[in-house]
Design a protein around this motif. Structure first.
Motif, PDB file in Angstrom:
ATOM      1  N   GLU A  94       8.278  -7.303   6.561  1.00 20.57           N
ATOM      2  CA  GLU A  94       9.125  -6.247   7.106  1.00 20.57           C
ATOM      3  C   GLU A  94       8.315  -4.971   7.350  1.00 20.57           C
ATOM      4  OE1 GLU A  94      13.197  -3.756   5.970  1.00 20.57           O
ATOM      5  OE2 GLU A  94      12.385  -5.256   4.605  1.00 20.57           O
ATOM      6  N   GLY A  95       8.371  -4.490   8.577  1.00 17.01           N
ATOM      7  CA  GLY A  95       7.689  -3.260   8.932  1.00 17.01           C
ATOM      8  C   GLY A  95       6.232  -3.414   9.305  1.00 17.01           C
ATOM      9  N   ASP A  96       5.701  -4.641   9.325  1.00 23.81           N
ATOM     10  CA  ASP A  96       4.303  -4.833   9.713  1.00 23.81           C
ATOM     11  C   ASP A  96       4.074  -4.322  11.135  1.00 23.81           C
ATOM     12  OD1 ASP A  96       3.718  -5.946   7.294  1.00 23.81           O
ATOM     13  OD2 ASP A  96       3.325  -7.968   8.037  1.00 23.81           O
ATOM     14  N   ARG A  97       2.915  -3.716  11.330  1.00 18.84           N
ATOM     15  CA  ARG A  97       2.587  -3.182  12.653  1.00 18.84           C
ATOM     16  C   ARG A  97       1.386  -3.878  13.289  1.00 18.84           C
ATOM     17  NH1 ARG A  97       4.495   1.496   9.820  1.00 18.84           N
ATOM     18  NH2 ARG A  97       2.438   2.162   9.077  1.00 18.84           N
ATOM     19  N   GLU A  98       0.854  -4.884  12.599  1.00 18.61           N
ATOM     20  CA  GLU A  98      -0.267  -5.643  13.139  1.00 18.61           C
ATOM     21  C   GLU A  98      -0.351  -6.984  12.418  1.00 18.61           C
ATOM     22  OE1 GLU A  98      -4.214  -4.188  11.959  1.00 18.61           O
ATOM     23  OE2 GLU A  98      -3.163  -2.701  10.745  1.00 18.61           O
ATOM     24  N   LYS A  99      -1.210  -7.845  12.923  1.00 14.90           N
ATOM     25  CA  LYS A  99      -1.392  -9.155  12.308  1.00 14.90           C
ATOM     26  C   LYS A  99      -1.959  -8.994  10.911  1.00 14.90           C
ATOM     27  CE  LYS A  99      -3.626 -13.662  12.940  1.00 14.90           C
ATOM     28  NZ  LYS A  99      -4.528 -14.470  13.799  1.00 14.90           N
ATOM     29  N   THR A 100      -1.241  -9.505   9.921  1.00 11.10           N
ATOM     30  CA  THR A 100      -1.638  -9.344   8.525  1.00 11.10           C
ATOM     31  C   THR A 100      -1.530 -10.677   7.804  1.00 11.10           C
ATOM     32  OG1 THR A 100      -0.819  -7.063   8.521  1.00 11.10           O
ATOM     33  CG2 THR A 100      -1.190  -8.083   6.378  1.00 11.10           C
ATOM     34  N   ARG A 131       8.009   1.932  -2.660  1.00 10.81           N
ATOM     35  CA  ARG A 131       8.690   3.136  -3.121  1.00 10.81           C
ATOM     36  C   ARG A 131       9.418   3.823  -1.970  1.00 10.81           C
ATOM     37  NH1 ARG A 131       6.117   5.912  -7.441  1.00 10.81           N
ATOM     38  NH2 ARG A 131       7.441   7.680  -6.880  1.00 10.81           N
ATOM     39  N   ARG A 132      10.666   4.213  -2.203  1.00  6.17           N
ATOM     40  CA  ARG A 132      11.428   5.073  -1.288  1.00  6.17           C
ATOM     41  C   ARG A 132      11.341   4.610   0.161  1.00  6.17           C
ATOM     42  NH1 ARG A 132       9.039   8.439  -5.074  1.00  6.17           N
ATOM     43  NH2 ARG A 132      10.491   9.651  -6.349  1.00  6.17           N
ATOM     44  N   GLY A 133      11.552   3.318   0.370  1.00  6.11           N
ATOM     45  CA  GLY A 133      11.593   2.802   1.728  1.00  6.11           C
ATOM     46  C   GLY A 133      10.235   2.529   2.348  1.00  6.11           C
ATOM     47  N   MET A 134       9.150   2.731   1.599  1.00  2.00           N
ATOM     48  CA  MET A 134       7.817   2.427   2.129  1.00  2.00           C
ATOM     49  C   MET A 134       7.690   0.938   2.431  1.00  2.00           C
ATOM     50  SD  MET A 134       5.256   4.571  -0.419  1.00  2.00           S
ATOM     51  CE  MET A 134       3.794   3.822   0.305  1.00  2.00           C
ATOM     52  N   VAL A 135       7.057   0.623   3.528  1.00  2.00           N
ATOM     53  CA  VAL A 135       6.630  -0.748   3.790  1.00  2.00           C
ATOM     54  C   VAL A 135       5.127  -0.809   3.526  1.00  2.00           C
ATOM     55  CG1 VAL A 135       8.467  -1.230   5.431  1.00  2.00           C
ATOM     56  CG2 VAL A 135       6.321  -0.234   6.255  1.00  2.00           C
ATOM     57  N   ARG A 136       4.597  -2.010   3.471  1.00  2.00           N
ATOM     58  CA  ARG A 136       3.194  -2.095   3.078  1.00  2.00           C
ATOM     59  C   ARG A 136       2.267  -1.474   4.119  1.00  2.00           C
ATOM     60  NH1 ARG A 136       1.241  -8.394   3.602  1.00  2.00           N
ATOM     61  NH2 ARG A 136       2.326  -8.890   5.517  1.00  2.00           N
ATOM     62  N   ALA A 137       2.689  -1.456   5.397  1.00  2.00           N
ATOM     63  CA  ALA A 137       1.875  -0.796   6.414  1.00  2.00           C
ATOM     64  C   ALA A 137       1.717   0.689   6.121  1.00  2.00           C
ATOM     65  CB  ALA A 137       2.484  -1.000   7.800  1.00  2.00           C
ATOM     66  N   ASP A 138       2.731   1.296   5.513  1.00  2.00           N
ATOM     67  CA  ASP A 138       2.625   2.706   5.117  1.00  2.00           C
ATOM     68  C   ASP A 138       1.542   2.887   4.057  1.00  2.00           C
ATOM     69  OD1 ASP A 138       4.779   3.402   6.798  1.00  2.00           O
ATOM     70  OD2 ASP A 138       6.238   2.959   5.220  1.00  2.00           O
ATOM     71  N   TRP A 139       1.452   1.936   3.115  1.00  2.00           N
ATOM     72  CA  TRP A 139       0.414   2.017   2.093  1.00  2.00           C
ATOM     73  C   TRP A 139      -0.974   1.888   2.715  1.00  2.00           C
ATOM     74  CZ3 TRP A 139      -1.128   3.804  -2.221  1.00  2.00           C
ATOM     75  CH2 TRP A 139      -2.252   3.261  -2.874  1.00  2.00           C
ATOM     76  N   PHE A 140      -1.126   0.963   3.651  1.00  2.00           N
ATOM     77  CA  PHE A 140      -2.424   0.797   4.291  1.00  2.00           C
ATOM     78  C   PHE A 140      -2.824   2.070   5.036  1.00  2.00           C
ATOM     79  CE2 PHE A 140      -1.008  -3.874   4.674  1.00  2.00           C
ATOM     80  CZ  PHE A 140      -1.418  -4.143   3.382  1.00  2.00           C
TER      81      PHE A 140
END
Length: 278
Positions: free
Chosen positions: A37-43, A238-247
């Motif tokens: 969910e929320g990915d913005r590229e091939k991961t 956290r707080r609606g973050m997706v993993r792309a936000d962490w990256f």
């Protein structure tokens, strides 16, 4: 390609995760579609054991392999490395497609276990199979992990979550002590670093400004050739973050060059976990 080297999946209706019973903010089921969910590229992602009952470690690895996720790059499974059954346990895991390493949580263990001959024997068995060992500890255990790693020069050891540093401390001496002990560990060339897991270790807002000094200090010690990305999702969501936000946060905090970032986001993971990916 981006490789997320630290992702969790689980279904509490299939396996037992006692720690999740008290984790009210975490879902009881988390599957590959939820991770994407929320990915913005091939991961692609490396699954890391999620602390089910010790007796279910093999079953967990099989369950993940059976999900048939096209983006699954590898499995870091659980095995009770200090037990007499370790040889049989690892042999059973070797039959599971995609297993590339082992994690036996050490974060709540005392130093006696980290210094024990029984754990050493288990780690040698992991090394003999060409796998890695993921070390999840608290920062106060860094010195014990350094001693352990020094005894296993042929085993790639991956430090999860920067050693869970004291992120909410504003004491510069505490930061300096963590960094000094991390530097001792980083002096061993077969030890690697995951830029992962920090949102779960702080009560503050996880921003590049707040976490940047910790991420950059660790990255400076290990360098791009021994650093890799990991989301630790959903534990660190956290707080609606997706993993792309962490990256994106990690990229902002590091300020790495294009070549360094390419190494961190893909190539270190490929080399350390010996991933065979298209």
């Amino acid at each position: 390609m981006l490789i997320d080297t630290h992702a969790h999946l689980w279904d509490t209706g299939v396996l037992d995760y006692p720690w999740l019973a008290e984790a009210d903010t975490l879902p009881k089921v988390f599957l590959p579609a939820d991770l994407r969910e929320g990915d913005r590229e091939k991961t692609r992602f490396v699954f890391v054991q999620a602390d089910c009952l010790a007796s279910q470690g093999l079953e967990e690895a099989r369950w993940v392999a059976d999900r048939g996720a096209d983006d699954l790059a590898g499995i870091v499974a659980f095995a009770p490395l200090e037990t007499a059954a370790v040889t049989a346990d690892l042999a059973a895991l070797d039959a599971v497609p995609g297993v590339v390493g082992i994690r036996r949580l050490l974060q709540d263990a005392d130093e006696e276990l980290l210094d024990s001959p029984d754990l050493d024997a288990g780690l040698e068995a992991v090394s003999a199979r060409g796998w890695t060992f993921d070390a999840c500890i608290h920062w106060q255990q860094l010195s014990a992990l350094t001693r352990l790693a020094a005894r296993h020069e042929g085993l790639p050891i991956v430090l999860d979550h920067l050693g869970k540093p004291p992120l909410d401390s504003d004491d510069t001496q505490t930061f300096a002590l963590w960094r000094s002990q991390l530097a001792d560990l980083a002096s061993l060339p077969h030890v690697f670093l995951k830029l992962s897991g920090l949102p779960a270790e702080t009560v503050s807002e996880p921003t590049a400004g707040a976490l940047g000094p910790w991420l950059r200090a660790a990255f400076d010690l290990f360098g791009p050739d021994r650093s890799m990305l990991g989301s630790d999702y959903p534990v660190s969501r956290r707080r609606g973050m997706v993993r792309a936000d962490w990256f994106d946060l990690v990229a902002s905090a590091l300020g790495a060059s294009a070549a360094e970032w390419a190494q961190v986001r893909e190539h270190t993971a490929r080399a350390v976990y010996r991933l065979d990916l298209d």
